[in-house]
Write an enzyme that holds these catalytic residues in place. Sequence first.
Site, PDB file in Angstrom:
ATOM      1  N   ILE A  72     -10.843 -20.471 -59.771  1.00  0.00           N
ATOM      2  CA  ILE A  72      -9.873 -20.407 -58.670  1.00  0.00           C
ATOM      3  C   ILE A  72      -8.788 -21.479 -58.856  1.00  0.00           C
ATOM      4  O   ILE A  72      -9.058 -22.688 -58.754  1.00  0.00           O
ATOM      5  CB  ILE A  72     -10.594 -20.568 -57.308  1.00  0.00           C
ATOM      6  CG1 ILE A  72     -11.737 -19.536 -57.195  1.00  0.00           C
ATOM      7  CG2 ILE A  72      -9.602 -20.447 -56.161  1.00  0.00           C
ATOM      8  CD1 ILE A  72     -11.326 -18.077 -57.423  1.00  0.00           C
ATOM      9  N   GLU A 105      -5.166 -12.011 -62.905  1.00  0.00           N
ATOM     10  CA  GLU A 105      -4.381 -11.025 -62.137  1.00  0.00           C
ATOM     11  C   GLU A 105      -4.466  -9.637 -62.772  1.00  0.00           C
ATOM     12  O   GLU A 105      -3.484  -8.900 -62.819  1.00  0.00           O
ATOM     13  CB  GLU A 105      -2.918 -11.453 -62.045  1.00  0.00           C
ATOM     14  CG  GLU A 105      -2.746 -12.900 -61.681  1.00  0.00           C
ATOM     15  CD  GLU A 105      -2.363 -13.101 -60.244  1.00  0.00           C
ATOM     16  OE1 GLU A 105      -2.021 -12.125 -59.596  1.00  0.00           O
ATOM     17  OE2 GLU A 105      -2.451 -14.254 -59.798  1.00  0.00           O
TER      18      GLU A 105
END
Length: 398
Positions: free
Chosen positions: A177, A377
């Site tokens: 993250i 992504e």
Amino acid sequence: MPASPKSSLPPFDPTDPLGLDDLLEPEDLAVRDTVRGWAADRVLPHIAEWYEKGELPAVRELARELGELGALGMSLSGYGCAGASAVQYGLACLELEAADSGIRSLVSVQGSLAMYAIHRYGSEEQKQQWLPRMAAGEVIGCFGLTEPDHGSDPASMRTHAQRDGGDWVLNGRKMWITNGSVAGVAVVWAQTEDGIRGFLVPAGTPGFSAPEIRHKWSLRASVTSELVLDDVRLPADAVLPEVTGLRGPLSCLSHARYGIVWGAMGAARTCFEAALDYARTRQQFGKPIGGFQLTQGKLADMAVELHKGILLAHHLGRRMDAGRLRPEQVSFGKLNNVREAIEICRTARTVLGANGISLEYPVMRHATNLESVLTYEGTVEMHQLVLGKALTGLDAFR
Ligand SMILES: Cc1cc2nc3c(=O)[nH]c(=O)nc-3n(C[C@H](O)[C@H](O)[C@H](O)COP(=O)(O)OP(=O)(O)OC[C@H]3O[C@@H](n4cnc5c(N)ncnc54)[C@H](O)[C@@H]3O)c2cc1C
């Protein structure tokens, strides 16, 4: 139409061979030049050192400065956000990533993932509480979707939130993250009995921690963390009220991927320019290596892909500004531009010979950064599957 006489043609510009600046309005150029100038002053003098040490020491200071520039949540409106066009946001991403993908990641995650989620799906109270401070860079946000065992397939996530009286109790783990350990607020996606929901978890909430992931050989000047949620108790109003299901995080990702379509071309531009400069000056066999046909072939191919990629990004930006950009078109752009950018960086590496592997030059740093950009992504394969499904009508994900 007859071609204009040669003497009236503008000169050929190696940095803009197609004359793509003609597509930009004066305000677009102003945004681009401001962000480029900031990156030249604040990032370029230090980035090799940060990269070598594997840290982003000034992250909070940089976030505040980016906030002052209006670069955080740049294309969002209200709540202290700049309300810029999608094209302007894209140009900012390009200039930031021309410095380093880690800096662009900081801005993408803050604006397109964390702030976008709150702006689009949050309550008025949540927006008032978080967005102005996030736009100013006073609070950094992160976006927790990926888990150790669930990356490309987030629908299978294990992290879950259960009702306990009026509260929510969250348990689970998130992995990889960006901004995690420096975030003041984490947007965490979790399974509930109604489907996947987003939760706002303030740093310091008991049971929540964000240990940093070390030993990365890519995006070294970017904070990447695990999110640990052990019986994290949140009030009822911590949930994002306006979305249920995977379309919540996927819509945020689509916005962030759009920025990557531009950003990847920034990394490619830096590597192309380094290769061009080197080719003009490095002498072998008695002349500049740029004078050999094989080197010129590389430079020509790099320039073609670089500027085709920028043109594609611009086209997608205009569609986004017109409210006509489909997620499949974003996949098209991310797939092409990151794949081509990494090829450009690798080719530039060969032009620089041994110097290509040195941190004295930006090429290897960008090439290794783009290995992450290629994966996060949505991996190359995921975007191929998105396009494959759109082209054939057949779902090949499972
Ligand atoms: C530096 C960095 C920062 C990141 N930041 C964030 C962040 O801020 N927030 C966040 O939530 N996540 C973040 N991520 C995680 C990232 O989004 C995931 O790594 C990515 O989605 C891929 O998941 P995975 O690594 O688990 O790979 P996997 O999903 O395990 O995939 C491994 C390989 O298998 C392929 N594969 C998987 N399924 C299929 C299929 N059906 N058909 C064909 N091939 C398939 C993939 O394409 C890939 O090549 C970050 C990652 C990195 C490296």
